[in-house]
Design a protein around this motif. Structure first.
Motif, short mmCIF file in Angstrom:
data_model
loop_
_atom_site.label_atom_id
_atom_site.label_comp_id
_atom_site.label_asym_id
_atom_site.label_seq_id
_atom_site.Cartn_x
_atom_site.Cartn_y
_atom_site.Cartn_z
N SER A 75 0.85 -1.18 0.00
CA SER A 75 0.00 0.00 0.00
C SER A 75 0.89 1.24 0.00
N PHE A 76 0.27 2.38 -0.29
CA PHE A 76 1.06 3.61 -0.39
C PHE A 76 0.17 4.82 -0.18
N THR A 77 0.80 5.97 0.00
CA THR A 77 0.15 7.26 0.05
C THR A 77 1.07 8.26 -0.63
N VAL A 78 0.57 9.43 -0.93
CA VAL A 78 1.35 10.42 -1.66
C VAL A 78 1.32 11.74 -0.92
N ASP A 79 2.50 12.30 -0.68
CA ASP A 79 2.64 13.67 -0.19
C ASP A 79 2.76 14.55 -1.43
N GLU A 80 1.64 15.11 -1.89
CA GLU A 80 1.65 15.88 -3.12
C GLU A 80 2.35 17.23 -2.95
N VAL A 81 2.38 17.76 -1.74
CA VAL A 81 3.04 19.05 -1.50
C VAL A 81 4.54 18.92 -1.73
N ASN A 82 5.13 17.86 -1.21
CA ASN A 82 6.58 17.67 -1.32
C ASN A 82 6.99 16.68 -2.41
N GLY A 83 6.02 16.11 -3.11
CA GLY A 83 6.32 15.21 -4.22
C GLY A 83 7.00 13.91 -3.79
N ILE A 84 6.40 13.22 -2.81
CA ILE A 84 6.99 11.98 -2.30
C ILE A 84 5.91 10.91 -2.20
N ILE A 85 6.24 9.72 -2.69
CA ILE A 85 5.39 8.54 -2.51
C ILE A 85 5.92 7.76 -1.31
N TYR A 86 5.06 7.51 -0.32
CA TYR A 86 5.42 6.68 0.82
C TYR A 86 4.67 5.37 0.73
N GLY A 87 5.38 4.27 0.87
CA GLY A 87 4.75 2.96 0.83
C GLY A 87 5.22 2.09 1.97
N VAL A 88 4.50 0.99 2.21
CA VAL A 88 4.96 -0.01 3.17
C VAL A 88 5.39 -1.24 2.38
N SER A 89 6.58 -1.71 2.67
CA SER A 89 7.16 -2.80 1.90
C SER A 89 6.68 -4.15 2.41
N ILE A 90 6.77 -5.13 1.53
CA ILE A 90 6.50 -6.52 1.90
C ILE A 90 7.74 -7.32 1.50
N ASP A 91 8.65 -7.45 2.43
CA ASP A 91 9.91 -8.16 2.22
C ASP A 91 10.34 -8.76 3.55
N GLU A 92 11.60 -9.15 3.66
CA GLU A 92 12.05 -9.82 4.88
C GLU A 92 11.99 -8.89 6.09
N GLU A 93 12.22 -7.61 5.89
CA GLU A 93 12.16 -6.63 6.98
C GLU A 93 11.26 -5.48 6.55
N PRO A 94 9.94 -5.66 6.59
CA PRO A 94 9.02 -4.64 6.10
C PRO A 94 9.11 -3.36 6.92
N ASN A 95 9.00 -2.24 6.20
CA ASN A 95 9.03 -0.94 6.85
C ASN A 95 8.53 0.10 5.86
N VAL A 96 8.74 1.35 6.16
CA VAL A 96 8.32 2.45 5.30
C VAL A 96 9.39 2.72 4.26
N VAL A 97 8.96 2.95 3.01
CA VAL A 97 9.88 3.30 1.92
C VAL A 97 9.39 4.59 1.28
N ALA A 98 10.31 5.50 0.99
CA ALA A 98 9.96 6.78 0.36
C ALA A 98 10.56 6.86 -1.03
N PHE A 99 9.77 7.34 -1.99
CA PHE A 99 10.20 7.53 -3.37
C PHE A 99 9.98 8.99 -3.75
N LYS A 100 11.03 9.67 -4.15
CA LYS A 100 10.90 11.06 -4.59
C LYS A 100 10.38 11.08 -6.02
N ILE A 101 9.31 11.85 -6.25
CA ILE A 101 8.73 11.97 -7.58
C ILE A 101 9.53 12.98 -8.38
N PRO A 102 10.02 12.63 -9.56
CA PRO A 102 10.81 13.58 -10.34
C PRO A 102 9.99 14.81 -10.72
N ASP A 103 10.67 15.95 -10.80
CA ASP A 103 10.01 17.19 -11.20
C ASP A 103 9.63 17.13 -12.68
#
Length: 357
Positions: free
Chosen positions: A329-357
């Protein structure tokens, strides 16, 4: 069908621009795309955090500088994170059946108050409100118990301060706007528009087209992205019109109508069934869809991890992103242009992806 005619059809129905393919069905317009219509993928490299206490995350919500992450485990229902300072603030949400307690987190929703949010408990049909800056108590600040009719709701989201947009387990209507007591205020769309065949029971059609409802920040647009079929329905609540974006594989999954339980059910072919959209986000001007396109048991395989499709509300494809972490699952910070998701792997946690300008 030539492009000028396609543009004319969509303009008549929605006042929209051109699309890969489109047709009109009453108050519903259909836009179809496939792989060749997608723009070249842009690779996003994720920054993975190591917030403590996160064990088996499920949903994530952005509230300005804060993130809320729900847990599948019963000990910590919710985590509050200060993403700006990258600090774990606290856990909240007391598990139980008592006042201001909850048993599960089925959905996270923004509240009208700044830095507050709703948590929906499907088992009890209760909305619990929490504040990210509240005290250390794990109890909800307040709760709202919904009426009996909500036991027959598949999914829901806030449509206004006093109403909800929901999908029901049966009936031909796609979306209902209902009061908090369960009174129907309006209906939108028909399930039989999804099939050419007219002999399929409505509850079977709706189960094949399961999707989680998301609302735009102004509560004017609502989306539902299919987990079993490649589609995103976009509802314009003011006009009552629906745009159905279908692709990149526009086909109905294999199924049979099974009556063994005494009522019709969709019996899916698990050998061929793939997960389509894992999650979606309705932004101010853009729609984001987290697409898998393979069996869920292969979600963490390094070959072809999640893709993110981005559309505008007219159904035009804006971007295609590839992600280097598998997300549920994920959410988007549209003000700062960042996608935040929760990973499904051996050590799940929060992952942030910067959206290119």
């Amino acid at each position: 069908m030539n492009n000028n005619f396609l543009t004319f059809i969509v303009f008549l129905v929605f006042g929209l621009g051109c699309s890969p393919s489109a047709e009109e069905k009453g108050k519903e317009a259909i836009v179809i795309f496939d792989e060749k219509d997608l723009p070249d993928p842009i690779a996003l490299r994720g920054k993975k955090y190591n917030f403590p206490n996160i064990i088996n995350p499920r949903y994530i919500l952005c509230l300005g500088d804060y993130l809320v992450v729900s847990e599948k485990t019963k000990d910590n229902l919710l985590h509050i994170l200060d993403i700006k300072s990258e600090k774990y603030i606290r856990s909240t949400g007391k598990n139980g059946l008592g006042p201001r307690e909850a048993t599960m987190v089925s959905k996270l929703e923004n509240a009208s108050e700044k830095e507050s949010f709703w948590c929906y408990d499907l088992e009890q049909t209760i909305f619990s409100k929490y504040s990210v800056t509240g005290d250390t108590s794990k109890l909800a600040d307040s709760q709202l118990r919904l009426g009996e009719i909500f036991h027959y709701v598949m999914d829901l989201t806030w449509a206004s301060d006093t109403s909800l947009l929901v999908t029901m387990v049966d009936g031909n209507d796609k979306f209902f706007e209902v009061s908090l007591n369960g009174d129907t205020l309006a209906t939108y769309g028909k399930w039989d528009s999804m099939f050419e065949r007219k002999d399929i029971p409505y509850n079977v059609i709706s189960s094949i087209h399961q999707g989680r409802i998301k609302a735009s920040p102004d509560k004017r647009k609502f989306i539902s992205a299919g987990s079993r079929r490649d589609f995103i329905d976009v509802l314009d609540k003011a006009s009552g019109k629906i745009l159905s974006i279908r692709g990149p594989v526009d086909e109905v999954p294999e199924f049979e109508v099974d009556y063994s339980m005494g009522y019709p059910m969709a019996a899916m072919n698990i050998k061929t069934l793939t997960v389509k959209y894992l999650d979606s986000f309705a932004g101010e001007k853009l729609i984001y869809g987290l697409h898998l396109g393979k069996s869920f048991r292969n979600i963490s395989d390094p070959d072809k991890l999640n893709r993110m499709f981005v559309f505008d509300y007219q159904g035009n494809i804006v971007n295609q992103y590839t992600l280097d972490y598998p997300l549920t699952s994920f959410t988007v910070d549209e003000v700062n242009g960042i996608i935040y998701g929760v990973s499904i792997d051996e050590e799940p946690n929060v992952v942030a992806f910067k959206i290119p300008d």
